[in-house]
Design a protein around this motif. Structure first.
Motif, PDB file in Angstrom:
ATOM      1  N   GLY A  93       0.805  -1.215   0.000  1.00  0.00           N
ATOM      2  CA  GLY A  93       0.000   0.000   0.000  1.00  0.00           C
ATOM      3  C   GLY A  93       0.837   1.262   0.000  1.00  0.00           C
ATOM      4  N   LEU A  94       0.164   2.364  -0.271  1.00  0.00           N
ATOM      5  CA  LEU A  94       0.800   3.690  -0.277  1.00  0.00           C
ATOM      6  C   LEU A  94      -0.270   4.695   0.128  1.00  0.00           C
ATOM      7  CD1 LEU A  94       3.598   4.962  -0.983  1.00  0.00           C
ATOM      8  CD2 LEU A  94       2.654   5.475  -3.245  1.00  0.00           C
ATOM      9  N   ASP A  95      -0.612   4.663   1.417  1.00  0.00           N
ATOM     10  CA  ASP A  95      -1.716   5.471   1.941  1.00  0.00           C
ATOM     11  C   ASP A  95      -1.252   6.329   3.099  1.00  0.00           C
ATOM     12  OD1 ASP A  95      -3.869   4.228   0.338  1.00  0.00           O
ATOM     13  OD2 ASP A  95      -3.393   2.436   1.511  1.00  0.00           O
ATOM     14  N   PRO A  96      -1.897   7.471   3.316  1.00  0.00           N
ATOM     15  CA  PRO A  96      -1.608   8.238   4.526  1.00  0.00           C
ATOM     16  C   PRO A  96      -1.953   7.400   5.751  1.00  0.00           C
ATOM     17  CG  PRO A  96      -3.581   9.089   3.444  1.00  0.00           C
ATOM     18  CD  PRO A  96      -2.968   8.093   2.513  1.00  0.00           C
ATOM     19  N   VAL A  97      -1.286   7.685   6.855  1.00  0.00           N
ATOM     20  CA  VAL A  97      -1.383   6.826   8.038  1.00  0.00           C
ATOM     21  C   VAL A  97      -2.826   6.664   8.518  1.00  0.00           C
ATOM     22  CG1 VAL A  97      -0.978   8.640   9.765  1.00  0.00           C
ATOM     23  CG2 VAL A  97      -0.246   6.286  10.223  1.00  0.00           C
ATOM     24  N   GLN A  98      -3.629   7.707   8.381  1.00  0.00           N
ATOM     25  CA  GLN A  98      -5.009   7.627   8.882  1.00  0.00           C
ATOM     26  C   GLN A  98      -5.881   6.697   8.038  1.00  0.00           C
ATOM     27  OE1 GLN A  98      -3.563  10.287   7.550  1.00  0.00           O
ATOM     28  NE2 GLN A  98      -4.949  11.461   6.222  1.00  0.00           N
ATOM     29  N   ASN A  99      -5.415   6.378   6.824  1.00  0.00           N
ATOM     30  CA  ASN A  99      -6.168   5.473   5.949  1.00  0.00           C
ATOM     31  C   ASN A  99      -5.487   4.111   5.794  1.00  0.00           C
ATOM     32  OD1 ASN A  99      -7.936   7.600   5.483  1.00  0.00           O
ATOM     33  ND2 ASN A  99      -6.886   8.263   3.611  1.00  0.00           N
ATOM     34  N   GLY A 100      -4.438   3.884   6.554  1.00  0.00           N
ATOM     35  CA  GLY A 100      -3.650   2.673   6.387  1.00  0.00           C
ATOM     36  C   GLY A 100      -4.432   1.408   6.696  1.00  0.00           C
ATOM     37  N   ASP A 101      -4.047   0.341   6.018  1.00  0.00           N
ATOM     38  CA  ASP A 101      -4.650  -0.981   6.224  1.00  0.00           C
ATOM     39  C   ASP A 101      -3.853  -1.708   7.302  1.00  0.00           C
ATOM     40  OD1 ASP A 101      -4.910  -3.907   5.841  1.00  0.00           O
ATOM     41  OD2 ASP A 101      -6.193  -3.364   4.156  1.00  0.00           O
ATOM     42  N   LEU A 102      -4.507  -2.107   8.382  1.00  0.00           N
ATOM     43  CA  LEU A 102      -3.804  -2.736   9.507  1.00  0.00           C
ATOM     44  C   LEU A 102      -3.116  -4.031   9.108  1.00  0.00           C
ATOM     45  CD1 LEU A 102      -6.364  -2.147  12.412  1.00  0.00           C
ATOM     46  CD2 LEU A 102      -4.401  -0.756  11.778  1.00  0.00           C
ATOM     47  N   ASP A 103      -3.735  -4.789   8.209  1.00  0.00           N
ATOM     48  CA  ASP A 103      -3.110  -6.029   7.743  1.00  0.00           C
ATOM     49  C   ASP A 103      -1.833  -5.736   6.963  1.00  0.00           C
ATOM     50  OD1 ASP A 103      -5.052  -7.632   8.910  1.00  0.00           O
ATOM     51  OD2 ASP A 103      -6.296  -7.689   7.110  1.00  0.00           O
ATOM     52  N   ASP A 104      -1.857  -4.656   6.164  1.00  0.00           N
ATOM     53  CA  ASP A 104      -0.656  -4.238   5.438  1.00  0.00           C
ATOM     54  C   ASP A 104       0.460  -3.887   6.421  1.00  0.00           C
ATOM     55  OD1 ASP A 104      -1.956  -4.559   3.037  1.00  0.00           O
ATOM     56  OD2 ASP A 104      -2.200  -2.422   2.625  1.00  0.00           O
ATOM     57  N   TRP A 105       0.105  -3.159   7.462  1.00  0.00           N
ATOM     58  CA  TRP A 105       1.103  -2.778   8.467  1.00  0.00           C
ATOM     59  C   TRP A 105       1.730  -4.002   9.101  1.00  0.00           C
ATOM     60  CZ3 TRP A 105      -1.650   1.609  11.729  1.00  0.00           C
ATOM     61  CH2 TRP A 105      -1.900   2.707  10.894  1.00  0.00           C
ATOM     62  N   ASP A 106       0.882  -4.959   9.496  1.00  0.00           N
ATOM     63  CA  ASP A 106       1.388  -6.179  10.123  1.00  0.00           C
ATOM     64  C   ASP A 106       2.335  -6.924   9.194  1.00  0.00           C
ATOM     65  OD1 ASP A 106       0.058  -5.793  12.504  1.00  0.00           O
ATOM     66  OD2 ASP A 106      -1.620  -7.121  12.016  1.00  0.00           O
ATOM     67  N   ARG A 107       1.943  -7.031   7.929  1.00  0.00           N
ATOM     68  CA  ARG A 107       2.765  -7.797   6.983  1.00  0.00           C
ATOM     69  C   ARG A 107       4.134  -7.142   6.785  1.00  0.00           C
ATOM     70  NH1 ARG A 107       1.619  -9.530   0.672  1.00  0.00           N
ATOM     71  NH2 ARG A 107       3.181 -11.171   0.626  1.00  0.00           N
ATOM     72  N   MET A 108       4.158  -5.812   6.691  1.00  0.00           N
ATOM     73  CA  MET A 108       5.442  -5.119   6.509  1.00  0.00           C
ATOM     74  C   MET A 108       6.336  -5.264   7.739  1.00  0.00           C
ATOM     75  SD  MET A 108       4.616  -1.624   4.360  1.00  0.00           S
ATOM     76  CE  MET A 108       3.043  -1.172   5.079  1.00  0.00           C
ATOM     77  N   ILE A 109       5.777  -5.041   8.910  1.00  0.00           N
ATOM     78  CA  ILE A 109       6.572  -5.119  10.141  1.00  0.00           C
ATOM     79  C   ILE A 109       7.015  -6.556  10.407  1.00  0.00           C
ATOM     80  CG2 ILE A 109       6.495  -4.837  12.652  1.00  0.00           C
ATOM     81  CD1 ILE A 109       4.584  -2.401  12.080  1.00  0.00           C
ATOM     82  N   ASP A 110       6.099  -7.500  10.196  1.00  0.00           N
ATOM     83  CA  ASP A 110       6.433  -8.913  10.446  1.00  0.00           C
ATOM     84  C   ASP A 110       7.492  -9.435   9.482  1.00  0.00           C
ATOM     85  OD1 ASP A 110       4.615  -8.886  12.491  1.00  0.00           O
ATOM     86  OD2 ASP A 110       3.072 -10.030  11.447  1.00  0.00           O
ATOM     87  N   THR A 111       7.458  -8.969   8.232  1.00  0.00           N
ATOM     88  CA  THR A 111       8.446  -9.420   7.242  1.00  0.00           C
ATOM     89  C   THR A 111       9.756  -8.660   7.369  1.00  0.00           C
ATOM     90  OG1 THR A 111       6.654  -9.928   5.672  1.00  0.00           O
ATOM     91  CG2 THR A 111       8.888  -9.761   4.774  1.00  0.00           C
ATOM     92  N   ASN A 112       9.675  -7.337   7.316  1.00  0.00           N
ATOM     93  CA  ASN A 112      10.873  -6.501   7.201  1.00  0.00           C
ATOM     94  C   ASN A 112      11.688  -6.420   8.482  1.00  0.00           C
ATOM     95  OD1 ASN A 112       9.705  -6.060   4.724  1.00  0.00           O
ATOM     96  ND2 ASN A 112       9.276  -3.897   5.045  1.00  0.00           N
ATOM     97  N   VAL A 113      11.007  -6.518   9.616  1.00  0.00           N
ATOM     98  CA  VAL A 113      11.703  -6.371  10.896  1.00  0.00           C
ATOM     99  C   VAL A 113      11.800  -7.705  11.635  1.00  0.00           C
ATOM    100  CG1 VAL A 113      11.785  -5.121  13.091  1.00  0.00           C
ATOM    101  CG2 VAL A 113      10.847  -3.992  11.051  1.00  0.00           C
ATOM    102  N   LYS A 114      10.649  -8.289  11.954  1.00  0.00           N
ATOM    103  CA  LYS A 114      10.663  -9.508  12.757  1.00  0.00           C
ATOM    104  C   LYS A 114      11.254 -10.689  11.980  1.00  0.00           C
ATOM    105  CE  LYS A 114       6.785  -9.974  15.241  1.00  0.00           C
ATOM    106  NZ  LYS A 114       5.325  -9.880  15.506  1.00  0.00           N
ATOM    107  N   GLY A 115      10.919 -10.803  10.697  1.00  0.00           N
ATOM    108  CA  GLY A 115      11.477 -11.889   9.887  1.00  0.00           C
ATOM    109  C   GLY A 115      12.987 -11.813   9.797  1.00  0.00           C
ATOM    110  N   LEU A 116      13.503 -10.600   9.587  1.00  0.00           N
ATOM    111  CA  LEU A 116      14.948 -10.399   9.548  1.00  0.00           C
ATOM    112  C   LEU A 116      15.585 -10.836  10.869  1.00  0.00           C
ATOM    113  CD1 LEU A 116      16.851  -7.333   8.175  1.00  0.00           C
ATOM    114  CD2 LEU A 116      17.214  -7.988  10.539  1.00  0.00           C
ATOM    115  N   LEU A 117      14.918 -10.505  11.983  1.00  0.00           N
ATOM    116  CA  LEU A 117      15.437 -10.869  13.306  1.00  0.00           C
ATOM    117  C   LEU A 117      15.429 -12.376  13.532  1.00  0.00           C
ATOM    118  CD1 LEU A 117      13.859  -8.053  15.496  1.00  0.00           C
ATOM    119  CD2 LEU A 117      16.301  -8.478  15.175  1.00  0.00           C
TER     120      LEU A 117
END
Length: 252
Positions: A93-117
């Motif tokens: 996604g490419l949305d302002p924070v107030q319109n962000g998709d929570l599932d998109d947020w989870d997928r990015m954080i879980d992949t980019n940060v937690k997965g790397l860890l």
């Protein structure tokens, strides 16, 4: 035995290009990714072309238990990893924070940060036991500059930048190198994934200028990995000639 490189997200883009380049240089490969058919096809191709050994880890880096189980199940000889390339990552996604998709947020954080860890936790302990190693993390210009609507993706890549610095300090006594590569616009499946399969919108991202390609970044990673033992490239930002900053691209 030849040196071993472990590459996450090896089924396409920068990960696949790294696999090709390190195989050419005689490294045996541990390739991980979600798409088994692509992993098997790439493994067979590289074994045939370069006569290197290839092991496969078919998992999503977000799945902590699967990451740990699959990696620890590798035979002892495969745990002599010289280079870890933490390439798996994505944007959604490419949305302002107030319109962000929570599932998109989870997928990015879980992949980019937690997965790397998760991957790093396992492999760094192998490297400590082996007495050497090199971890190369795929960051982004988005981890250096925040751009409009990039909010959570940028935050995840800022986290990668901070983790790279932290790892470098923590692993210093063990002689393990830690590097970060931060590309600007690279034409891979990245924008297609971000826009959830919208090929037309993805294509427009790269219109009017020549972006980087996956091999440009793979060659940069190889340069970092091939430095002498006493040299570590801490961090490198790589941009297309037509790009001056995250938001400044000269289009014809």
């Amino acid at each position: 035995m030849a040196k071993i490189v472990l590459i996450t997200g090896a089924t396409a883009g920068i990960g696949e290009a790294c696999a090709q380049l390190f195989a050419r240089e005689g490294y045996n490969l541990i390739l991980t990714g979600r798409r088994l058919d692509r992993l098997e096809k790439l493994a067979a191709k590289l074994h045939k072309k370069h006569n290197v050994e290839v092991a496969i880890g078919n998992f999503d880096v977000r799945d902590r238990e699967q990451v740990i189980t699959d990696l620890e199940a590798l035979p002892a000889k495969w745990k002599k990893v010289s280079v870890l390339i933490n390439n798996a990552g994505l944007s959604q996604g490419l949305d302002p924070v107030q319109n962000g998709d929570l599932d998109d947020w989870d997928r990015m954080i879980d992949t980019n940060v937690k997965g790397l860890l998760y991957v790093t936790k396992v492999v760094s302990n192998w490297m400590i036991k082996n007495g050497s190693g090199h971890i190369i993390n795929l960051g982004s210009i988005a981890g250096k500059e925040v751009y409009p609507n990039g909010n959570v993706y940028c935050a995840s890549k800022f986290a990668v930048d901070a983790l790279s610095r932290g790892m470098r300090i923590d692993l210093l006594p063990h002689g393990i190198k830690v590097s970060s590569v931060d590309p600007g616009a690279v034409e891979t499946e990245f924008s297609e994934v971000r826009f959830k399969g919208d090929k037309e919108r993805a294509k427009k991202t790269y219109e009017g200028f020549e972006p980087l390609n996956a091999m440009d970044i793979a060659e940069t990673i190889w340069f970092i990995a091939s430095r002498p033992k006493n040299v570590n490239i801490n961090d490198i930002v790589v941009m297309p000639t037509a790009q001056a900053s995250a938001t400044n691209i000269f289009r014809h």
